[in-house]
Design a protein around this motif. Structure first.
Motif, PDB file in Angstrom:
ATOM      1  N   VAL A 210      38.403  44.703  35.805  1.00 31.35           N
ATOM      2  CA  VAL A 210      37.924  43.239  36.076  1.00 31.35           C
ATOM      3  C   VAL A 210      37.384  43.173  37.241  1.00 31.35           C
TER       4      VAL A 210
ATOM      5  N   GLY B 298      32.037  37.229  38.823  1.00 32.52           N
ATOM      6  CA  GLY B 298      32.934  36.528  39.796  1.00 32.52           C
ATOM      7  C   GLY B 298      34.061  37.393  40.424  1.00 32.52           C
ATOM      8  N   LEU B 299      34.581  38.094  39.944  1.00 31.35           N
ATOM      9  CA  LEU B 299      35.613  39.038  40.388  1.00 31.35           C
ATOM     10  C   LEU B 299      34.928  40.263  41.233  1.00 31.35           C
TER      11      LEU B 299
ATOM     12  N   GLY C  76      29.828  32.183  33.180  1.00 31.63           N
ATOM     13  CA  GLY C  76      29.923  33.231  34.045  1.00 31.63           C
ATOM     14  C   GLY C  76      29.055  34.380  33.662  1.00 31.63           C
TER      15      GLY C  76
ATOM     16  N   LYS D  88      41.065  28.448  34.618  1.00 28.06           N
ATOM     17  CA  LYS D  88      40.158  28.737  33.132  1.00 28.06           C
ATOM     18  C   LYS D  88      40.824  29.513  32.296  1.00 28.06           C
ATOM     19  N   TYR D  89      41.595  30.622  32.692  1.00 26.65           N
ATOM     20  CA  TYR D  89      42.216  31.291  31.815  1.00 26.65           C
ATOM     21  C   TYR D  89      43.790  31.080  31.637  1.00 26.65           C
TER      22      TYR D  89
ATOM     23  N   ASP E 286      48.897  32.789  37.946  1.00 25.15           N
ATOM     24  CA  ASP E 286      48.743  31.787  36.784  1.00 25.15           C
ATOM     25  C   ASP E 286      49.773  32.199  35.777  1.00 25.15           C
TER      26      ASP E 286
ATOM     27  N   ILE F 237      45.994  39.642  31.103  1.00 25.69           N
ATOM     28  CA  ILE F 237      44.637  40.765  31.123  1.00 25.69           C
ATOM     29  C   ILE F 237      45.384  41.965  30.353  1.00 25.69           C
TER      30      ILE F 237
ATOM     31  N   TYR G 134      31.704  42.809  34.209  1.00 32.87           N
ATOM     32  CA  TYR G 134      32.769  43.156  33.317  1.00 32.87           C
ATOM     33  C   TYR G 134      33.484  41.726  33.058  1.00 32.87           C
ATOM     34  N   ARG G 135      33.595  41.876  31.485  1.00 33.69           N
ATOM     35  CA  ARG G 135      34.275  40.634  31.159  1.00 33.69           C
ATOM     36  C   ARG G 135      35.359  40.994  29.988  1.00 33.69           C
ATOM     37  N   ALA G 136      36.521  40.825  30.282  1.00 34.28           N
ATOM     38  CA  ALA G 136      37.621  41.378  29.055  1.00 34.28           C
ATOM     39  C   ALA G 136      37.251  40.905  27.680  1.00 34.28           C
TER      40      ALA G 136
ATOM     41  N   GLY H 229      30.480  37.371  34.445  1.00 37.06           N
ATOM     42  CA  GLY H 229      31.316  38.710  34.778  1.00 37.06           C
ATOM     43  C   GLY H 229      30.995  39.133  36.134  1.00 37.06           C
TER      44      GLY H 229
ATOM     45  N   ASN I 227      39.157  30.940  38.132  1.00 40.58           N
ATOM     46  CA  ASN I 227      39.755  31.944  36.970  1.00 40.58           C
ATOM     47  C   ASN I 227      41.167  31.551  36.440  1.00 40.58           C
TER      48      ASN I 227
ATOM     49  N   SER J 246      48.747  36.266  35.365  1.00 42.96           N
ATOM     50  CA  SER J 246      48.248  37.180  36.182  1.00 42.96           C
ATOM     51  C   SER J 246      48.174  36.727  37.613  1.00 42.96           C
TER      52      SER J 246
END
Ligand code: ADP
Length: 515
Positions: A456, A475-476, A471, A416-417, A443, A448, A461-463, A473, A413, A500
């Protein structure tokens, strides 16, 4: 003018005394008095002297004594009386001090049974001696009736208390209305549905406005005559009407409403009962299931389409080894993505059902982390990852495969972000004097938004605005469940546009067991 009784009284067959009349009229009155005395339904007796000796007794009194066959006249009250022996001194005192006495509902054993008597003792003088006129009546029937009424009341009150407890304990909302639609009784669950500051739940539940907040399952507003209570008060039975209601907290709830008339013995509608069960959780599950199906069909189709396209192109490029290898790699990547998604779904189900078996062993993060980062090379841009391991790290008690899953999720993540060149750090250090280990993955990416940050770790859930469709939503969500299965905890801090940090805290080996 009233006649005066001036002489001793002699009953028929009684010993001594006689009414002495000063005039003919006195003689008549005396005869009348004697007749009234004898015929009275109340037990009457005249007793004289300290030994309370009967001088005149009527039939009703005699019938109340323990030996009606014995004529009480010339005997004494202590010898023959339906009054308890303990009360005799009270009578004697009344006779001597001239104070009237009232004894009420005195129990007297009669063989195996008990009878109750009341007695009024009126002091007077008779033939120059202190005397008592005793008025005696039996109250057994009254006492027994009162006792059974009290027992019935007690029983009814206990039943009412039990009913209250049952009504309060049921998770469904319960309301009892009278024939005019006023609320007689309601429980806490019903009150919570209408909770509004400053408004008495009783008033809110009786208000016709209550039903204006409801809509039918298809979204149509509920007509006043369709309100379940209105229908029940009209004699109908409403079973399981699916309704939606906007609660005061503005969250929407799904309710299953049932209502029935309460009928009086003459079959008149005397009121109505209403039950409301909250079906919101069932609806939430149904929504989640629909989301899942939507997500699976969309998100699994993306890599599947890629496999399909690449395989198609592979067939066309069969002569070009470089292209074959590229296409094959793309196919493998897509298959890996699909495999991860399916693995996530299975893992979530097991975690939620509490069926995931962990195999914890002592794990040394100082060697696991660099190895993991190397293994991820190829799939992730691990060159951006910097490890900061504090010295003196205690080993963790963890399931290594699951711990790698946690770390991989957070690392992927973070990469990725965040943009291509931005560094990602993994800082590890002991906490709580070595009882735990803290791992922070930071990172400098998109960050977010605060309203997303609170969610999250939720399922699916995906922001909003999450860039990539990869994914589910999950993973977390899985990361949190896995951390919690290790008796750890996870938290995130973030600032939009700045980056984050996801921080996990796990117990060190030897301090905490892992289930
Ligand atoms: P997904 O599989 O969609 O990545 P996750 O559960 O891993 O699902 O993450 C949930 C959401 O949290 C993501 O859609 C993303 O919007 C946000 N998110 C997670 N990690 C980061 C991060 N390091 N930086 C910014 N956003 C993140």
């Amino acid at each position: 003018m009233a006649s005066r009784v001036v002489g001793p009284v002699a009953g028929p067959g009684g010993a001594g005394g006689a009414f002495v009349a000063s005039t003919q009229r006195d003689a008549d009155d005396r005869e009348l008095l004697a007749a009234v005395f004898d015929a009275s339904a109340a037990g009457l007796a005249l007793v004289v002297g300290e030994d309370l000796r009967y001088v005149r007794v009527n039939w009703a009194y005699r019938a109340l004594t323990s030996a009606p066959e014995v004529d009480p006249v010339s005997r004494t009250v202590p010898e023959l009386s339906p009054l308890p022996a303990a009360r005799i001194p009270n009578l004697r005192r009344a006779l001597l001090n001239g104070q009237p006495l009232h004894l009420e509902d005195h129990p007297v054993p009669f063989g195996p049974a008990t009878r109750w008597f009341s007695c009024r003792a009126r002091p007077l003088r008779h033939a120059g001696c202190p005397a008592l006129l005793l008025e005696l009546w039996e109250t057994t029937a009254f006492v027994l009736a009162r006792r059974s009424a009290e027992a019935a009341l007690d029983h009814a009150l206990r039943r009412a208390a039990e009913l209250d407890a049952v009504i309060d304990a049921i998770p469904d909302g319960f309301v009892l209305y009278d024939a005019r639609g006023e609320v007689l009784r309601y429980n806490g669950s019903a009150a919570r549905l209408v909770e509004r500051e400053g408004v008495d739940p009783r008033t809110a539940l009786a208000s016709p406005g209550l039903w204006r907040r409801f809509t039918a399952a298809d979204g149509r507003p509920l007509a006043p005559e369709d309100a379940p209570v209105t229908r029940a008060l009209a004699g109908e039975t409403v079973l399981g009407a699916h309704l939606r209601v906007a609660t005061p907290s503005s969250a929407e709830r799904w309710l299953l409403a049932s209502s029935a008339a309460v009928r009086a013995p003459d079959n008149r509608v005397a009121g109505a009962v209403l039950t409301l069960s909250d079906e919101s959780a069932v609806h939430a599950l149904e929504d989640a299931r629909d989301d899942l199906v939507r997500m699976i069909s969309h998100d699994l189709r993306t890599p599947l389409n890629a496999v399909y396209t690449q395989a198609h192109l592979l067939r066309q490029a069969a002569q070009d080894p470089a292209k074959v290898s590229d296409r094959a790699r793309a196919i493998v990547r897509s298959c890996e993505r699909m495999s991860t998604m399916i693995h996530d779904l299975v893992e979530t189900t097991l975690l939620e059902a509490g069926q995931l078996q962990l195999a914890p062993i002592p794990v040394d993060l100082a060697s696991l982390l660099p190895e993991l980062v190397e293994r991820l090379r190829g799939g992730l841009e691990v060159d951006r990852v910097a490890l900061e391991l504090e010295p003196g790290l205690p080993p963790l008690l963890a399931d290594p495969a699951r711990l790698e899953r946690i770390l991989t999720n957070l690392l992927s993540n973070a990469l990725k972000y965040s943009p291509g060149q931005a560094p990602v750090t993994v800082a590890v250090g002991p906490e709580d004097g070595g009882a735990a280990v803290g791992i922070a993955v930071s990172d400098r990416g998109v960050g977010i938004a605060p309203e997303d940050l609170a969610h999250v770790f939720d399922r699916y859930y995906r922001a909003r605005g999450a860039r990539r469709p990869e994914g589910l939503g999950l993973g977390l969500y899985i990361t949190r469940l896995l951390v919690e299965a290790h008796r750890g905890r996870i938290e995130a801090v973030s600032a939009l546009g700045q980056g984050s940090t996801f921080r996990i805290h796990l117990p060190a080996a030897g301090r905490e067991g892992v289930e």
